[in-house]
Structures are given as C-alpha cells and as structure tokens.
Design a protein around this motif. Structure first.
Motif, PDB file in Angstrom:
ATOM      1  N   ARG A 233      19.566   7.039   1.119  1.00 26.53           N
ATOM      2  CA  ARG A 233      19.467   5.809   1.909  1.00 26.53           C
ATOM      3  C   ARG A 233      18.093   5.144   1.737  1.00 26.53           C
ATOM      4  O   ARG A 233      18.006   3.958   1.476  1.00 26.53           O
ATOM      5  N   LEU A 234      17.026   5.896   1.911  1.00 26.82           N
ATOM      6  CA  LEU A 234      15.677   5.350   1.762  1.00 26.82           C
ATOM      7  C   LEU A 234      15.259   5.464   0.300  1.00 26.82           C
ATOM      8  O   LEU A 234      15.146   6.561  -0.240  1.00 26.82           O
ATOM      9  N   VAL A 235      15.013   4.306  -0.330  1.00 27.03           N
ATOM     10  CA  VAL A 235      14.647   4.288  -1.742  1.00 27.03           C
ATOM     11  C   VAL A 235      13.134   4.256  -1.922  1.00 27.03           C
ATOM     12  O   VAL A 235      12.570   4.999  -2.724  1.00 27.03           O
ATOM     13  N   ARG A 236      12.450   3.380  -1.177  1.00 24.31           N
ATOM     14  CA  ARG A 236      10.997   3.255  -1.250  1.00 24.31           C
ATOM     15  C   ARG A 236      10.462   2.911   0.136  1.00 24.31           C
ATOM     16  O   ARG A 236      11.166   2.343   0.967  1.00 24.31           O
ATOM     17  N   LEU A 237       9.183   3.226   0.347  1.00 26.23           N
ATOM     18  CA  LEU A 237       8.524   2.889   1.608  1.00 26.23           C
ATOM     19  C   LEU A 237       7.062   2.591   1.320  1.00 26.23           C
ATOM     20  O   LEU A 237       6.388   3.370   0.628  1.00 26.23           O
TER      21      LEU A 237
ATOM     22  N   GLY B  87       0.816  -1.202   0.000  1.00 28.78           N
ATOM     23  CA  GLY B  87       0.000   0.000   0.000  1.00 28.78           C
ATOM     24  C   GLY B  87       0.855   1.260   0.000  1.00 28.78           C
ATOM     25  O   GLY B  87       2.055   1.218   0.279  1.00 28.78           O
ATOM     26  N   ARG B  88       0.238   2.365  -0.314  1.00 28.36           N
ATOM     27  CA  ARG B  88       0.958   3.640  -0.316  1.00 28.36           C
ATOM     28  C   ARG B  88       1.288   4.066   1.102  1.00 28.36           C
ATOM     29  O   ARG B  88       0.502   3.899   2.029  1.00 28.36           O
ATOM     30  N   HIS B  89       2.473   4.630   1.249  1.00 28.31           N
ATOM     31  CA  HIS B  89       2.895   5.188   2.536  1.00 28.31           C
ATOM     32  C   HIS B  89       3.152   6.676   2.344  1.00 28.31           C
ATOM     33  O   HIS B  89       3.748   7.091   1.334  1.00 28.31           O
ATOM     34  N   ALA B  90       2.713   7.460   3.302  1.00 23.86           N
ATOM     35  CA  ALA B  90       2.840   8.921   3.170  1.00 23.86           C
ATOM     36  C   ALA B  90       4.288   9.368   3.047  1.00 23.86           C
ATOM     37  O   ALA B  90       4.564  10.427   2.460  1.00 23.86           O
ATOM     38  N   ASN B  91       5.239   8.580   3.582  1.00 22.01           N
ATOM     39  CA  ASN B  91       6.647   8.981   3.559  1.00 22.01           C
ATOM     40  C   ASN B  91       7.438   8.350   2.420  1.00 22.01           C
ATOM     41  O   ASN B  91       8.663   8.455   2.391  1.00 22.01           O
ATOM     42  N   ASP B  92       6.758   7.693   1.489  1.00 21.25           N
ATOM     43  CA  ASP B  92       7.447   7.059   0.361  1.00 21.25           C
ATOM     44  C   ASP B  92       8.061   8.121  -0.546  1.00 21.25           C
ATOM     45  O   ASP B  92       7.359   9.026  -1.009  1.00 21.25           O
TER      46      ASP B  92
ATOM     47  N   THR C 173       5.090  11.282  14.812  1.00 24.62           N
ATOM     48  CA  THR C 173       4.832  10.983  13.406  1.00 24.62           C
ATOM     49  C   THR C 173       5.458  12.033  12.503  1.00 24.62           C
ATOM     50  O   THR C 173       6.032  11.716  11.453  1.00 24.62           O
ATOM     51  N   GLY C 174       5.373  13.288  12.915  1.00 20.98           N
ATOM     52  CA  GLY C 174       5.984  14.362  12.148  1.00 20.98           C
ATOM     53  C   GLY C 174       7.503  14.254  12.130  1.00 20.98           C
ATOM     54  O   GLY C 174       8.137  14.464  11.086  1.00 20.98           O
TER      55      GLY C 174
ATOM     56  N   ALA D  31      12.543  12.506   9.255  1.00 17.75           N
ATOM     57  CA  ALA D  31      13.691  11.601   9.196  1.00 17.75           C
ATOM     58  C   ALA D  31      13.675  10.786   7.910  1.00 17.75           C
ATOM     59  O   ALA D  31      14.723  10.551   7.291  1.00 17.75           O
ATOM     60  N   ALA D  32      12.484  10.352   7.489  1.00 18.14           N
ATOM     61  CA  ALA D  32      12.369   9.601   6.234  1.00 18.14           C
ATOM     62  C   ALA D  32      12.750  10.483   5.044  1.00 18.14           C
ATOM     63  O   ALA D  32      13.454  10.045   4.121  1.00 18.14           O
ATOM     64  N   HIS D  33      12.301  11.731   5.070  1.00 13.91           N
ATOM     65  CA  HIS D  33      12.635  12.674   3.997  1.00 13.91           C
ATOM     66  C   HIS D  33      14.146  12.889   3.934  1.00 13.91           C
ATOM     67  O   HIS D  33      14.748  12.892   2.851  1.00 13.91           O
ATOM     68  N   ASP D  34      14.771  13.046   5.100  1.00 13.82           N
ATOM     69  CA  ASP D  34      16.218  13.258   5.138  1.00 13.82           C
ATOM     70  C   ASP D  34      16.964  12.018   4.639  1.00 13.82           C
ATOM     71  O   ASP D  34      17.967  12.138   3.923  1.00 13.82           O
ATOM     72  N   ALA D  35      16.469  10.830   5.025  1.00  9.99           N
ATOM     73  CA  ALA D  35      17.123   9.591   4.598  1.00  9.99           C
ATOM     74  C   ALA D  35      17.026   9.424   3.080  1.00  9.99           C
ATOM     75  O   ALA D  35      17.961   8.950   2.428  1.00  9.99           O
TER      76      ALA D  35
END
Length: 203
Positions: free
Chosen positions: A144-148, A88-93, A129-130, A135-139
């Motif tokens: 580092r973070l490709v997909r979520l 499913g879609r994640h808001a931080n993807d 949550t904010g 942190a996800a945006h920074d990663a």
C-alpha cells in the motif's frame, strides 16, 4: 535529491494542432532520455478540469539549479510553468523500488498533517511515533505505501505515495493509522492517473 514538480501547460491561442503534436512528440522523446539518465522517476496526471493540462512529476537532481536545467531542457517548457517542491528523507520511507507497483491499483498522493496536542507527555509521543513507524512498515509490506517523504520547511507535514484498488480501500488504511485514530493526523488525498510517458509504466 528528489523533487515533486507540478507542471502546468497553457498553449497560446492560435497555435496549430500540428505544432502542438510536434512539441508533445519531442517532449515524450526527451522524457525517455531523462528517464534513462535517472532524472525523471515518475509522471502522473492529477484530476483535471475542462481545458486544464497538468502533470505531476517525480524528479531527481543535485539541487535547485540542476533541477531547473532539467526542466528548462524539456520542449513543453515554452508553454509551461513549473512548481517544484523539495522532498526530504523520511525515516519510514520504504525506499525507491522497494514496493512493486500494482498494475491494477490506483495511485494517490497523500499529504499528512501532524498536530500533537499541547502538553502531551514526551514518552507518549515516542510511543506513538514507534507505533506509526510499524504501521508504515506493515503498509509497505502489504503493497500500500510506496514512498514517504518529509516536506522540508513545513513542520508536521509529510507526503506519501500510496496505491490501492479503490479510494475506499485506501481510506480504511489511512483511517487505521495510529496517529489518525488518536486524532493527531489529518490527510489530504489526490488521486493520480498514470501518465503515458511515466517511466515506471510506459511500454
């Protein structure tokens, strides 16, 4: 819709090496066709034990029936069982194609399990949550973070695709996430090896 599919192949005893090679060649050719159609996005190999033959694939389809048609069209399906998981879609993807793949980095699938302590003030949850979103945006900005993704039907569980030069570097990143520091988050990490037919890296 996106799906993560674990594909396990068991070649029957007595099958000739020539037949195996022929089926694998047809599989590779058909995978290129499916990638060109946008149906196969990524392919990886997870850690394997002796005699194991498994692939993890990221697919797109209009629904379970459409996905099944794609999987059934693949030559190795005669020897293979498939275990699909809807994503499913994640808001931080960060979004598909947003974060470039680093040629020298390893990739990892990370399952996030969120457990908010009972009685936690709703405002504290909102604040956390904010902070986690930042942190996800920074990663993602750091590559580092490709997909979520969210895992539908599995409350409190999300799945991420991450990349890092070493598992120790990735662990430091995951350990620094606000929910991890607060003790709200645990992770399960699976290191991946890029498959020779991976659409994103195949030459």
């Amino acid at each position: 819709m996106e799906y993560l599919v674990t594909m396990t192949t068991r070649v029957p005893e007595g099958t000739s090496e020539r037949e195996v090679d022929e089926v694998r060649a047809r599989e590779a050719a058909h995978t290129r066709e499916l990638a060109a159609q946008g149906r196969v996005l990524r392919l990886w190999r997870p850690p394997l034990g002796p005699g194991e033959w498994r692939t993890i694939g990221l697919f797109t389809a209009d629904g379970p029936d459409d996905l099944e048609r794609t999987l059934a069209s693949m030559p190795l399906r005669i020897w293979r069982t498939d275990e699909p998981v809807a994503l499913g879609r994640h808001a931080n993807d960060p979004g598909s194609g947003t974060v470039p793949l680093a040629a020298d980095d390893g990739e990892y699938l990370v399952t996030f399990i969120v457990r908010i302590p009972e009685g936690t003030d709703p405002q504290a949850v909102e604040d956390m949550t904010g902070r986690e979103a930042k942190a996800a945006h920074d990663a993602a900005a750091e590559g580092r973070l490709v997909r979520l993704w969210a895992l539908p039907g599995r409350q409190g569980r999300n799945l991420g695709l991450w990349q890092a030069p070493t598992s120790d570097v990735l662990k430091k990143v995951l350990d620094s996430l606000p929910m991890t520091v607060a003790g709200w988050l645990t992770v399960e990490t699976v290191p991946l090896t890029r498959h020779p037919s991976d659409p994103a890296t195949a030459q």
